[in-house]
Design a protein around this motif. Sequence first.
Motif, PDB file in Angstrom:
ATOM      1  N   TRP A  83       0.868  -1.181   0.000  1.00  0.00           N
ATOM      2  CA  TRP A  83       0.000   0.000   0.000  1.00  0.00           C
ATOM      3  C   TRP A  83       0.902   1.228   0.000  1.00  0.00           C
ATOM      4  N   GLU A 128      -1.215  -1.747  -9.583  1.00  0.00           N
ATOM      5  CA  GLU A 128      -2.517  -1.082  -9.758  1.00  0.00           C
ATOM      6  C   GLU A 128      -3.650  -2.101  -9.726  1.00  0.00           C
ATOM      7  N   ASP A 152      -6.282  -2.102  -8.170  1.00  0.00           N
ATOM      8  CA  ASP A 152      -7.620  -1.519  -8.102  1.00  0.00           C
ATOM      9  C   ASP A 152      -8.052  -0.869  -9.406  1.00  0.00           C
ATOM     10  N   GLN A 168     -10.010  -4.548 -11.691  1.00  0.00           N
ATOM     11  CA  GLN A 168     -10.851  -4.436 -10.510  1.00  0.00           C
ATOM     12  C   GLN A 168     -12.259  -4.973 -10.787  1.00  0.00           C
ATOM     13  N   GLU A 186       0.590  -7.795  -4.577  1.00  0.00           N
ATOM     14  CA  GLU A 186      -0.315  -6.815  -5.158  1.00  0.00           C
ATOM     15  C   GLU A 186       0.098  -5.429  -4.671  1.00  0.00           C
ATOM     16  N   THR A 238      -0.861  -1.170  -4.756  1.00  0.00           N
ATOM     17  CA  THR A 238      -1.899  -0.180  -5.025  1.00  0.00           C
ATOM     18  C   THR A 238      -1.734   1.014  -4.100  1.00  0.00           C
ATOM     19  N   ASN A 276     -11.679   5.132  -3.878  1.00  0.00           N
ATOM     20  CA  ASN A 276     -10.408   4.879  -4.554  1.00  0.00           C
ATOM     21  C   ASN A 276     -10.127   5.922  -5.626  1.00  0.00           C
ATOM     22  N   GLN A 288      -6.968   8.642  -5.783  1.00  0.00           N
ATOM     23  CA  GLN A 288      -6.100   8.763  -6.957  1.00  0.00           C
ATOM     24  C   GLN A 288      -6.112  10.192  -7.498  1.00  0.00           C
TER      25      GLN A 288
END
Length: 555
Positions: free
Chosen positions: A241, A329, A331, A336, A357, A359, A498, A502
């Motif tokens: 994360w 990425e 998500d 996603q 993963e 993100t 989300n 971003q």
Amino acid sequence: MQRLQIFVCKSSGALNLGLLRSPEHLADLAPGCEQEAALLTPPLPSSQAYRELELWRRRLQGPLGRLRWRFLDRRVHRPRVQPPERDAPDAGLLMRIKEVLAGRIVAEHRLHRVLRSEGYWPSQIGRALDTGVFKGEIIQMPGFAPAPWGEQICSRCGGSEARALPCRHCGSLDCLLCQSCSSLGEHRSCSTLLAVPGPGCVTRPEPVELALDFELTPAQKEASLELLDFWEKRQGRALVWAACGAGKTEVAFALIQRALEEGHEVLFAIPRQDIVREVVQRLRTAFPGTELAAHFGGQPWLASGRLVAATTHQVLRFYRRFGLVVLDEVDAFPYQGSEMLRYGLERALAPNGQLVEMTATPAGRRPPRVITIPARHHGFPLPEPEIVLEKLPPWVELKPGNLPVSILEALGSTAHRWLVFAPTIAACETIQRVLAAVLQRPVVHCHSKLENRSAVVEDFRCGRLDVLVTTTVLERGVNFPGIGVMVLYADHSVFSANALVQIAGRVGRSAETPTGPVLFFAARPAAALREAAAMIAELNKQARERGLLSSAGLS
């Protein structure tokens, strides 16, 4: 299209059933069985042949099945299959087939195309494939497999969205065509898929050179060491994360080097093709001595390399191959929420393979190992959004005279250039016309249907434009120095938590301009707004507690 035939044979008291491309191959595969062979059907397309095979397996099981076999064996009036006078199947061709298929799942017609270009004849290819399947060295699957309640599941993507249409290959009027994975080429129920698991670790791993022309930040170094610890402990899955602009891609490079040095193959997967192109160049620079295969639309599917960069759609072509998969990425659209792409990613992992993963906006259930990178390289905290509760007129009624004063004052300031987000294309174009009429600054719009979108984005990046009104098409993957961000109608359903994180992450990415305003205009404090603000505040809190902010960032 290569059709399959069902064979039944009995040798040494054992009953065998299977599928062959040509019945005369049976004598080569199981010497001594040819006098017991009974061909039960004409040639059948893949899915139909597998259904018939399952029916015959059930009929010939148990004591009653043995009685049926005796009755069948006496009643078959066809000539017994006789072995032709010829050499055994080409062992070199079988090795070449396994080399092409290693770690891949491929439609048979694609394999034929490759081998025909190398000079092999279809009869040779068919015999070699029958040998590999009979020995269990090649996995053979029908185009579609039956599921409970009458559903048909695509063997390539795991999807169930199919249409029955006439087929020019098998001649059927209701041959199933998969709608989910059509971007990879036509796939029908009469197709045959072939797969071979990846080779696993190489027996003699070699050192892998990692060349970085920059130094990792303290937060990146901590995350890189944590990923190596995750690899050593074989924890299966980890989540990185990272704050927007914190440089999460480079954090995985040391882990990729370790996996390659231990002999594993590595996949770096990204949902969007434009980002894959960029990552391919970064990986080639970082691993100059490693063969890299790039898989995205328009690239050859047969490209070789122990390090692979691919879109998540192209990952559907791999089969139990990679000891390490890095998914960036996680998500982002289209990965996603796509069961098909998740299915392909899981199938691409080798047994006991590890998944990382990455993100900036984690969602859903998190794995036991979560690694955070809460600070950017310049040491300033992430710009936290200001939620402005202001009821805007519906976009269809928006006019220069009814824009809120707070919006005009913010956009009229020359301290920053502005990226203004709108929920839809129609709203984007309307807002652009209204702002252009009232502001003394150049205002343009940008959305997915704009033909010269790349030119508009480049003009804004270079400072030739002051205000750019856009949809969520620019929510990620772009870097504009010295800007502020404004979201109008931020309580619209298109602006998820989300997406808002971003969007806020577009601000303050460079060391020259590490701060900037982030304004969310909404009629009500929607849950997504509160969740986005809390997510950004959590990362800033972690950065302060871990001492990752500079003295200038703390002041």
